[in-house]
Design a protein around this motif. Structure first.
Motif, PDB file in Angstrom:
ATOM      1  N   VAL A 130       0.840  -1.206   0.000  1.00 38.37           N
ATOM      2  CA  VAL A 130       0.000   0.000   0.000  1.00 38.37           C
ATOM      3  C   VAL A 130       0.871   1.250   0.000  1.00 38.37           C
ATOM      4  N   PHE A 131       1.836   1.310   0.916  1.00 43.96           N
ATOM      5  CA  PHE A 131       2.653   2.520   1.072  1.00 43.96           C
ATOM      6  C   PHE A 131       3.567   2.773  -0.129  1.00 43.96           C
ATOM      7  N   PHE A 132       4.209   1.724  -0.631  1.00 45.35           N
ATOM      8  CA  PHE A 132       5.089   1.918  -1.787  1.00 45.35           C
ATOM      9  C   PHE A 132       4.287   2.298  -3.040  1.00 45.35           C
ATOM     10  N   SER A 133       3.099   1.729  -3.185  1.00 39.39           N
ATOM     11  CA  SER A 133       2.247   2.075  -4.337  1.00 39.39           C
ATOM     12  C   SER A 133       1.814   3.537  -4.266  1.00 39.39           C
ATOM     13  N   ALA A 134       1.466   3.979  -3.058  1.00 46.60           N
ATOM     14  CA  ALA A 134       1.087   5.394  -2.880  1.00 46.60           C
ATOM     15  C   ALA A 134       2.267   6.306  -3.179  1.00 46.60           C
ATOM     16  N   SER A 135       3.427   5.918  -2.686  1.00 44.65           N
ATOM     17  CA  SER A 135       4.633   6.721  -2.907  1.00 44.65           C
ATOM     18  C   SER A 135       4.956   6.848  -4.399  1.00 44.65           C
ATOM     19  N   LEU A 136       4.759   5.757  -5.138  1.00 45.86           N
ATOM     20  CA  LEU A 136       5.009   5.757  -6.576  1.00 45.86           C
ATOM     21  C   LEU A 136       4.007   6.621  -7.338  1.00 45.86           C
ATOM     22  N   CYS A 137       2.789   6.703  -6.801  1.00 50.32           N
ATOM     23  CA  CYS A 137       1.692   7.353  -7.541  1.00 50.32           C
ATOM     24  C   CYS A 137       1.319   8.745  -7.029  1.00 50.32           C
ATOM     25  N   GLY A 138       2.182   9.357  -6.226  1.00 51.39           N
ATOM     26  CA  GLY A 138       1.865  10.725  -5.802  1.00 51.39           C
ATOM     27  C   GLY A 138       2.284  11.067  -4.393  1.00 51.39           C
ATOM     28  N   GLY A 139       2.379  10.081  -3.519  1.00 46.21           N
ATOM     29  CA  GLY A 139       2.833  10.361  -2.161  1.00 46.21           C
ATOM     30  C   GLY A 139       1.917   9.788  -1.091  1.00 46.21           C
ATOM     31  N   ILE A 140       2.525   9.441   0.045  1.00 42.41           N
ATOM     32  CA  ILE A 140       1.800   8.867   1.181  1.00 42.41           C
ATOM     33  C   ILE A 140       1.119   9.976   1.981  1.00 42.41           C
ATOM     34  N   ASN A 141      -0.126   9.744   2.379  1.00 42.10           N
ATOM     35  CA  ASN A 141      -0.865  10.711   3.194  1.00 42.10           C
ATOM     36  C   ASN A 141      -1.742   9.967   4.213  1.00 42.10           C
ATOM     37  N   GLU A 142      -2.591  10.692   4.911  1.00 38.81           N
ATOM     38  CA  GLU A 142      -3.443  10.061   5.929  1.00 38.81           C
ATOM     39  C   GLU A 142      -4.391   9.030   5.320  1.00 38.81           C
ATOM     40  N   SER A 143      -4.856   9.305   4.123  1.00 34.12           N
ATOM     41  CA  SER A 143      -5.742   8.364   3.436  1.00 34.12           C
ATOM     42  C   SER A 143      -5.021   7.039   3.163  1.00 34.12           C
ATOM     43  N   THR A 144      -3.717   7.125   2.892  1.00 32.56           N
ATOM     44  CA  THR A 144      -2.915   5.915   2.660  1.00 32.56           C
ATOM     45  C   THR A 144      -2.879   5.061   3.919  1.00 32.56           C
ATOM     46  N   HIS A 145      -2.691   5.706   5.060  1.00 32.39           N
ATOM     47  CA  HIS A 145      -2.672   4.974   6.339  1.00 32.39           C
ATOM     48  C   HIS A 145      -4.012   4.283   6.589  1.00 32.39           C
ATOM     49  N   ARG A 146      -5.093   4.989   6.283  1.00 37.25           N
ATOM     50  CA  ARG A 146      -6.416   4.379   6.479  1.00 37.25           C
ATOM     51  C   ARG A 146      -6.623   3.225   5.508  1.00 37.25           C
ATOM     52  N   GLY A 147      -6.116   3.379   4.279  1.00 39.95           N
ATOM     53  CA  GLY A 147      -6.222   2.301   3.294  1.00 39.95           C
ATOM     54  C   GLY A 147      -5.474   1.059   3.742  1.00 39.95           C
TER      55      GLY A 147
END
Length: 323
Positions: free
Chosen positions: A53-70
């Motif tokens: 989840v975190f690496f995919s978010a980082s690749l696609c724009g950046g980690i945020n609070e929504s990423t943590h909830r995901g």
């Protein structure tokens, strides 16, 4: 430092913060429930799903609070399915420890699974993460369908290679696909990018499950008893391929061993030897690497990035792991 620790280093702080949020998301006002969820958290796995989840978010724009909830949503729903699976499979062990149903019986285990499921749903609804909820709910639906398809086919032991791929696509690959799609969606990626990440995750999930199936035949010293899948009458790729290589009489003999003598350790060992001697392991290895290569093809459509490198390493870890 283990290989996995090296891979997770760029997002170590994010994972630590996630762990705290994940624990707090399960808190309740019922002491029994808190004891059980504390027991579950203490015996957590390698954090591979949150890492996707975190690496995919980082690749696609950046980690945020929504990423943590995901990431928390994926883990809550995944944990719920594991608790329920142990009840369905009559399993009293999970990662070398007693399962929830072994310690607290089936009724409580089912209710705990329901609680985790509801907690995940509310976590998304309370923050309007409906796009993440849709992704993960679709995966849970597929996982249930895959489990039922496997049960249906296991009665006759007539699973073809095509059906096997469909079962593991639904049962295992759909969850890792949802991790990657969730990460991309949480970072605000467009529909095309989210689908690309979902496909990447699905390919990895396929490779991951084939690797898991190979463990059952003792390809590595993992300390895991051999033949568990055979004892549970599960038709995995090494066995399916090996059966396709022999005549009808031999095929029926082996199927009979799986169907009627699956509790006899000597007969299970005979099935394992049959698979080893008929190219089942080598063929499964080839298919595992095929899915890995297809995943890399998808990943390499993204520009070079530290997160892309980390995902490549994580993919290799899933297919080279020892357990």
């Amino acid at each position: 430092m283990s290989k996995l620790d090296e891979i997770k280093k760029p997002i170590e702080q994010e994972l630590e913060a996630f762990e705290e949020k994940f624990k707090s998301s399960m808190k309740s006002t019922v002491p029994l429930l808190d004891r059980i969820t504390h027991y579950i958290v203490k015996r957590k796995g390698k954090q591979i799903r949150p890492m996707f989840v975190f690496f995919s978010a980082s690749l696609c724009g950046g980690i945020n609070e929504s990423t943590h909830r995901g990431a928390a949503l994926v883990e809550l729903l995944h944990t719920a399915t594991l608790v329920h699976d142990d009840v369905v499979d009559n399993s009293y062990e999970r990662r070398g420890f007693f399962s929830v149903n072994a310690l607290w019986k089936n009724k409580i285990a089912v209710l705990v699974g329901d609680y985790l499921l509801a907690t995940g749903l509310l976590l998304s609804i309370d923050h309007d993460d409906f796009h993440l909820l849709r992704i993960v709910s679709s995966a849970v639906k597929l996982m249930s369908e895959g489990e039922l398809l496997q049960i249906e086919k296991a009665r006759r032991l007539d699973i073809s290679e095509e059906i096997y791929y469909e079962v593991i696509r639904q049962k295992t690959a759909s969850l890792i696909a949802s991790c990657c799609a969730c990460g991309a969606a949480s970072a605000g990626a467009d529909v095309e990018t989210i689908e690309k990440m979902r496909l990447f995750g699905e390919k990895i999930g396929m490779a991951f499950q084939i690797k898991d199936d190979l463990f059952d035949f003792g390809t590595d010293d993992v300390g895991k008893p051999l033949g568990i899948d055979i004892k549970e009458k599960k038709m995995t790729l090494p066995l399916i391929y090996s059966l396709s290589k022999v005549d009808k009489k031999e095929k029926q003999r082996i199927i009979n061993l799986v169907k009627n003598h699956n509790e006899d350790n000597a007969k299970v060992e005979e099935v394992i030897s049959f698979v080893r001697n008929n190219g089942g392991l080598a063929y499964a290895e080839i298919q595992m690497h095929r899915y890995q290569d297809e995943a890399f093809q998808v990943l390499h459509t993204f520009p070079d990035h530290t997160a892309r490198t980390a995902l490549e390493q994580l993919v290799r870890f899933t297919t080279e792991r020892k357990k």
